[in-house]
Motif scaffolding. Structure first.
Motif, PDB file in Angstrom:
ATOM      1  N   GLU A  48     -21.130  10.144 -32.070  1.00  0.00           N
ATOM      2  CA  GLU A  48     -21.633   9.083 -32.942  1.00  0.00           C
ATOM      3  C   GLU A  48     -22.486   9.654 -34.070  1.00  0.00           C
ATOM      4  N   LEU A  51     -20.237  11.573 -36.603  1.00  0.00           N
ATOM      5  CA  LEU A  51     -19.500  10.651 -37.481  1.00  0.00           C
ATOM      6  C   LEU A  51     -20.422  10.041 -38.528  1.00  0.00           C
ATOM      7  N   LEU A  56     -18.105   9.456 -41.649  1.00  0.00           N
ATOM      8  CA  LEU A  56     -16.845   9.037 -41.067  1.00  0.00           C
ATOM      9  C   LEU A  56     -17.024   7.933 -40.030  1.00  0.00           C
ATOM     10  N   ARG A  58     -17.245   4.457 -38.252  1.00  0.00           N
ATOM     11  CA  ARG A  58     -16.440   3.255 -38.499  1.00  0.00           C
ATOM     12  C   ARG A  58     -17.296   2.043 -38.599  1.00  0.00           C
TER      13      ARG A  58
END
Length: 58
Positions: A48, A51, A56, A58
């Motif tokens: 997490e 990202l 990146l 979401r």
């Protein structure tokens, strides 16, 4: 540098590691990774954060 190359070649060509996956090596020796590598919650937090930091998420 030669020692690193030898370790990589052993993993590519070595009969003792043929067909094996998911192993961790320290140089030429099979070893255990840092205990956090086996902690599912720690891996999830790392994913997490990675990202998020790379944009990146979401």
């Amino acid at each position: 540098m030669e020692q690193g190359g030898a370790a990589i070649l052993r993993l590519v060509e070595g009969d003792d590691v043929a067909g094996k996956s998911g192993l961790f090596f320290n140089g030429m020796n099979e070893a255990r990774a840092n205990p956090q590598a086996y902690d599912a919650a720690a891996r999830k937090r790392l994913r997490e954060l990675s990202l998020k930091l790379t944009g990146l998420a979401r």
